[in-house]
Design a protein around this motif. Structure first.
Motif, PDB file in Angstrom:
ATOM      1  N   TYR A  64       0.851  -1.190   0.000  1.00 54.33           N
ATOM      2  CA  TYR A  64       0.000   0.000   0.000  1.00 54.33           C
ATOM      3  C   TYR A  64       0.881   1.232   0.000  1.00 54.33           C
ATOM      4  N   ASP A  65       0.572   2.145  -0.907  1.00 61.81           N
ATOM      5  CA  ASP A  65       1.322   3.393  -1.027  1.00 61.81           C
ATOM      6  C   ASP A  65       0.314   4.534  -1.040  1.00 61.81           C
ATOM      7  N   GLY A  66       0.299   5.317   0.051  1.00 66.94           N
ATOM      8  CA  GLY A  66      -0.669   6.405   0.128  1.00 66.94           C
ATOM      9  C   GLY A  66      -0.675   7.061   1.487  1.00 66.94           C
ATOM     10  N   ASN A  67      -1.829   7.591   1.867  1.00 67.83           N
ATOM     11  CA  ASN A  67      -1.959   8.343   3.116  1.00 67.83           C
ATOM     12  C   ASN A  67      -2.438   7.445   4.254  1.00 67.83           C
ATOM     13  N   GLY A  77      -4.913   6.359  -1.930  1.00 71.15           N
ATOM     14  CA  GLY A  77      -3.852   5.379  -1.890  1.00 71.15           C
ATOM     15  C   GLY A  77      -3.996   4.317  -2.957  1.00 71.15           C
ATOM     16  N   ILE A  78      -2.920   3.558  -3.159  1.00 67.16           N
ATOM     17  CA  ILE A  78      -2.864   2.505  -4.168  1.00 67.16           C
ATOM     18  C   ILE A  78      -2.552   1.188  -3.474  1.00 67.16           C
ATOM     19  N   LEU A  79      -3.392   0.189  -3.714  1.00 62.21           N
ATOM     20  CA  LEU A  79      -3.170  -1.143  -3.166  1.00 62.21           C
ATOM     21  C   LEU A  79      -2.740  -2.062  -4.302  1.00 62.21           C
ATOM     22  N   SER A  80      -1.587  -2.709  -4.132  1.00 62.21           N
ATOM     23  CA  SER A  80      -1.033  -3.594  -5.152  1.00 62.21           C
ATOM     24  C   SER A  80      -0.560  -4.883  -4.497  1.00 62.21           C
ATOM     25  N   LYS A  81      -0.162  -5.826  -5.340  1.00 62.00           N
ATOM     26  CA  LYS A  81       0.386  -7.071  -4.826  1.00 62.00           C
ATOM     27  C   LYS A  81       1.580  -7.485  -5.664  1.00 62.00           C
ATOM     28  N   ILE A  82       2.631  -7.942  -4.983  1.00 59.00           N
ATOM     29  CA  ILE A  82       3.849  -8.379  -5.660  1.00 59.00           C
ATOM     30  C   ILE A  82       3.731  -9.863  -5.958  1.00 59.00           C
ATOM     31  N   SER A  83       3.954 -10.238  -7.204  1.00 61.57           N
ATOM     32  CA  SER A  83       3.837 -11.638  -7.610  1.00 61.57           C
ATOM     33  C   SER A  83       4.925 -12.485  -6.955  1.00 61.57           C
ATOM     34  N   LYS A  84       4.575 -13.714  -6.592  1.00 62.06           N
ATOM     35  CA  LYS A  84       5.544 -14.616  -5.959  1.00 62.06           C
ATOM     36  C   LYS A  84       6.568 -15.133  -6.966  1.00 62.06           C
ATOM     37  N   GLU A  85       6.136 -15.299  -8.233  1.00 60.51           N
ATOM     38  CA  GLU A  85       7.003 -15.914  -9.220  1.00 60.51           C
ATOM     39  C   GLU A  85       8.050 -14.937  -9.764  1.00 60.51           C
ATOM     40  N   ASP A  86       7.571 -13.879 -10.427  1.00 60.99           N
ATOM     41  CA  ASP A  86       8.505 -12.961 -11.088  1.00 60.99           C
ATOM     42  C   ASP A  86       8.615 -11.601 -10.399  1.00 60.99           C
TER      43      ASP A  86
END
Length: 277
Positions: A64-67, A77-86
């Motif tokens: 999460y990147d935001g206030n 704010g921006i909610l994202s997810k980092i992939s496990k593979e790449d």
């Protein structure tokens, strides 16, 4: 003596107060169990609580990147997810937050490829919004608790569309369904996604066609619903003036207490009208 002052707080309490994080800091949270990422936060603190702008990555890859306010997501704010593979970053939500929940206007991407743009309330689609489904369907209109609710426009992937009222995700109330292949429309009352009372006719763009449509208006049957204690149910076919009597076994000799009003129901004669409305 006047120069001696009473110490109200203990030494330990004063040390704790002075060690609280304030301002821009970089904190790393050691995971209790082995996870994919080491959770950490980079941003502004106030009295040892996240407050201001900052970025947090959880141990399972959510970012999460935001206030922030009082340690919770609050503001834009921006909610994202980092992939496990790449280790690529995929965005899931961009928009407004209130007390750690999606609330206000936002953009939401789903796992199946669907996309929503509109209002949220407590993490649910609520208000007015647009929804592009992964199967090609599209909806625009009112929402309530993640369901279509109120006036809306629903377009299927084959071009057929419905304009009217929805309740809890289903067609309910007055509305019009347009069959784009046959050039016909159903206009009337709907209940639980079913067309129960109304008319079916050629659409406006068929009125000036050079030749009649190859899809005839479906036959209509007038069905009289009665109590189970009544003897018969009268069925009248528009194309056949004769009346057919259908008998039922008498279960009770008492007269019926009430009769449900007549309901007009279409009989689809074209295969293209057999699809789910």
């Amino acid at each position: 003596m006047p120069f001696l002052k009473e110490i109200k707080d203990s030494y330990i309490k004063r040390q704790i107060e002075s060690s609280k994080r304030n301002g821009l800091r970089h904190a790393i949270f050691s995971p209790k169990t082995r996870r994919i990422f080491k959770g950490h936060y980079i941003g502004v603190w106030k009295n040892d609580v996240k407050e201001g702008s900052g970025k947090e990555i959880s141990r399972n890859g959510w970012m999460y990147d935001g206030n922030w306010l009082n340690g919770k997501k609050h503001g834009c704010g921006i909610l994202s997810k980092i992939s496990k593979e790449d280790h690529t970053i995929r965005r899931y939500y961009i928009g407004e937050w209130v007390a750690g929940k999606k609330q206000g206007f936002g953009h939401n991407w789903f796992e199946d490829g669907s996309y929503y743009e509109g209002d949220f309330c407590r993490n649910k689609r609520h208000g007015y919004g647009h929804m592009w489904h992964c199967n090609g369907d599209y909806y625009e209109g009112g929402w309530k608790d993640d369901f279509y609710h109120g006036m809306g426009l629903f377009i299927k992937d084959n071009g057929n569309r419905y304009e009217g009222q929805f309740i809890k995700g289903k067609k309910e109330g007055y509305g019009t369904y347009y069959h784009m292949v046959s050039g016909q429309e159903q206009r009337g009352l709907w209940n639980n996604d079913h067309f129960i009372n109304g008319i079916m006719l050629d659409a406006d763009f068929r009125q000036f066609a050079l030749r009649p449509t190859s899809y005839p208006i479906p036959q209509m049957k007038l069905v009289m619903y009665v109590e189970s204690s009544q003897d018969a149910c009268e069925i009248i076919n528009d194309n056949n003036p004769a009346t057919e009597q259908v008998s039922f076994d008498r279960s009770c000799k008492k007269p019926p207490k009430r009769t449900i009003p007549n309901t007009c129901m279409p009989i689809n004669t074209c295969p293209c009208l057999q699809s789910v409305l």
